[in-house]
Structures are given as C-alpha cells and as structure tokens.
Scaffold this active site. Structure first.
Site, PDB file in Angstrom:
ATOM      1  N   HIS A  75       0.924  -1.104   0.070  1.00  0.00           N
ATOM      2  CA  HIS A  75      -0.145  -0.072  -0.004  1.00  0.00           C
ATOM      3  C   HIS A  75       0.951   1.336  -0.041  1.00  0.00           C
ATOM      4  O   HIS A  75       2.038   1.204   0.597  1.00  0.00           O
ATOM      5  CB  HIS A  75      -1.186  -0.072   1.007  1.00  0.00           C
ATOM      6  N   GLU A  96      -5.011   0.204   0.629  1.00  0.00           N
ATOM      7  CA  GLU A  96      -4.797  -1.171   1.048  1.00  0.00           C
ATOM      8  C   GLU A  96      -5.190  -2.068  -0.637  1.00  0.00           C
ATOM      9  O   GLU A  96      -5.881  -1.358  -1.202  1.00  0.00           O
ATOM     10  CB  GLU A  96      -5.808  -1.721   2.067  1.00  0.00           C
TER      11      GLU A  96
HETATM   12  C1  GLP Z   1       1.716   3.065   7.060  1.00  0.00           C
HETATM   13  C2  GLP Z   1       1.532   4.330   6.510  1.00  0.00           C
HETATM   14  C3  GLP Z   1       2.333   4.330   5.199  1.00  0.00           C
HETATM   15  C4  GLP Z   1       3.762   4.003   5.280  1.00  0.00           C
HETATM   16  C5  GLP Z   1       4.002   2.553   5.962  1.00  0.00           C
HETATM   17  C6  GLP Z   1       5.114   1.766   6.035  1.00  0.00           C
HETATM   18  O1  GLP Z   1       1.007   2.153   6.541  1.00  0.00           O
HETATM   19  N1  GLP Z   1       0.281   4.768   6.159  1.00  0.00           N
HETATM   20  O2  GLP Z   1       2.558   5.608   4.494  1.00  0.00           O
HETATM   21  O3  GLP Z   1       4.458   3.720   3.950  1.00  0.00           O
HETATM   22  O4  GLP Z   1       3.183   2.685   7.183  1.00  0.00           O
HETATM   23  O5  GLP Z   1       5.533   2.099   7.474  1.00  0.00           O
HETATM   24  P1  GLP Z   1       7.275   1.988   7.304  1.00  0.00           P
HETATM   25  O6  GLP Z   1       8.134   3.019   6.813  1.00  0.00           O
HETATM   26  O7  GLP Z   1       7.360   2.118   8.915  1.00  0.00           O
HETATM   27  O8  GLP Z   1       7.520   0.767   7.115  1.00  0.00           O
END
Ligand code: GLP
Length: 266
Positions: free
Chosen positions: A138, A143
């Site tokens: 996503h 999603e």
């Molecule tokens: C959440 C956010 C996204 C982000 C994702 C990944 O789902 N809504 O925008 O890209 O987390 O997070 P991380 O960077 O901690 O892997």
C-alpha cells in the site's frame, strides 16, 4: 521511473532530502506531500540538518500529509500528526497554518475528505510527494483492492497492516482499524513522487510494485503510470529487483549524458 539503489538507509535519506532541497530552491513556495512511518525518518533528519546548517528555508512551503488514523487526536503519541511534529515540524520553519495532516477526529469524515481534496487543489496541487510502502504494497493507506482512481476517504485497514502497527500500541484493541487517507488518484496527481523503501522485509513487495503488473492488489504499482517517479531503495530493499544492474547502468550513463544535454560537456 528512475530507480536509485543507495548504499544504506542513511544514503537513501540524503538522496531523498537532496531532491526536496532542489525543489525548494527552485520553488520556495512548494507544496510538499509528506509521509509517516520509519522509512522517511532519515529523510526528515537530513532536511532538519539542511535547515539548521545550510539555511534551507521552509517559510513559504505548504505541506499535506498522506493519512491519519481515525479516532486519534493530534495529541495522541501514535497519531501521525504527533509523529510529524516530533520528526519534522518542530524542527523546521514551516508556518503552522500551512501544515495539513488529515484530522482523525473530524466530526464528519465525508466532509473533511472533500475539504482536504479542495485544500490541495487551492494550494495549486502537490509539487513533490514522498511515499513509503506498506508490507502489502500500500501507499498511504490504500490497501489492496483500493481503486487506482480513489480520492481522500475513509479506509478499513487490512489484518496485515493492523498487525504491522500493533508494535506501537499497548494492546490489540487500541490499534486503529480505520484511517483517513489520500487516494491513489490523489497521489498520482502530484507533479513529482519519491518512493522510498529500506530493509529486507520490503524487497519482495518493491519488486512487485516496480517490476510486476499494475494492479489494485499492490497499490504502489500504480506509480508505474506516473511520469515523474524516483524510487530510492537501500541495498536490502532493492535485493529482489530483477533489473537492478540495468538501473545502475542507467544512472551511470545519465551522469555522462546530462552535462552534454545542458551544454557544458568537454
Ligand atoms: C503506514 C503508512 C504508510 C507507510 C507504511 C510503512 O502504513 N500509512 O504511509 O508507508 O506505514 O511504514 P514503515 O516506513 O514504518 O515501514
């Protein structure tokens, strides 16, 4: 798509921040699209350094964040607004009134989403959007199954995303099940997009997003339709890219070609 395989997480952050810096120097009143998660923290650190040490000026910038958990007020430590204050807003000079993060406590989510879309339009659209990627592919909280034309709206999170987020909350009951998120269609309207990813856990999904078919099952794959996307991964997240050697080759060739194109090659 331009694909950059950086040596490390730190390098990835520096590269992404450099592109944002160039954008702000070219257009000081740029509209920046911002993301949360562990991935952009290094980018924000570098932007803060550039602000403090090199005077990078955000005083004319406007920002729009991608998403926010439904029901979490800005004061909640796990809200995305709180995250942004901690990791960027409290440390650079973006005027508070020009910061936009979806409001998780909006009385009418429907009206809020319409307002948010209108605000982006009134600001002139997003000049540069930073994106991370979720474990299920996503972008923001779009999603699997999200329409590739979707706009800012309420989204039900998947089991995997809820599990991924559980580490930040003390109990499963507290983990939000819904979020307000920009749509894939909203994101694709940004003039330029930077997608960043790091770590081995993102290797498989990055290969699917960049080299797989365009599908609503991996909403990041919709970025293949955008004409100005820079993907920056560290070595681990880039490990499953089938054409990694070609991407490196392209960058090497570009370095040779660009001076010629702008007319000062020897
Ligand atoms: C959440 C956010 C996204 C982000 C994702 C990944 O789902 N809504 O925008 O890209 O987390 O997070 P991380 O960077 O901690 O892997």
């Amino acid at each position: 798509m331009e694909i950059i395989i950086a040596d490390s997480y730190e390098q990835m952050g520096v590269q992404a921040a450099t592109i944002i810096r160039q954008q702000l120097l070219r257009k000081p009143n740029s509209v920046l699209g911002l993301a949360t998660g562990s991935t952009p923290i290094g980018t924000y650190k570098e932007l803060i350094r550039l602000h403090r040490e090199e005077g990078l000026d955000f005083s004319q910038a406007t920002t729009f964040n991608l998403d926010e958990y439904l029901g979490l007020p800005p004061s909640h430590e796990q809200s995305y607004r709180y995250f942004m204050d901690e990791h960027l807003f409290n440390h650079v000079n973006i005027p508070k009134g020009k910061i936009h993060v979806p409001y998780g406590h909006a009385e009418s989510v429907l009206e809020f989403c319409e307002w948010y879309e209108n605000e982006i339009t009134h600001a002139g659209g997003i000049d540069i959007q930073i994106l991370g990627i979720g474990g299920d592919g996503h972008i923001a909280f779009n999603e699997p199954g999200s329409s590739l034309g979707s706009r800012t709206r309420l989204k039900t999170l998947t089991e995997q995303t809820i599990q991924d987020n559980a580490r930040f909350f003390t109990s499963m009951e507290e983990v939000p099940k819904f979020a307000i998120t920009m749509g894939v269609g909203t994101i694709l309207e940004a003039k330029k997009i930077i997608l960043i990813a790091n770590g081995a856990a993102k290797a498989e999904i990055m290969a699917e997003a960049i080299e797989g078919p365009i599908t609503s099952q991996v909403t990041a794959s919709a970025l293949q339709l955008h004409r100005d996307v820079v993907v920056i991964v560290d070595k681990e997240a880039g490990a499953k890219l089938k054409r990694a050697d070609y991407y490196r080759w392209i960058l090497e060739q570009k370095k040779k070609l660009v001076p010629k194109l702008i007319g000062y090659a020897s």
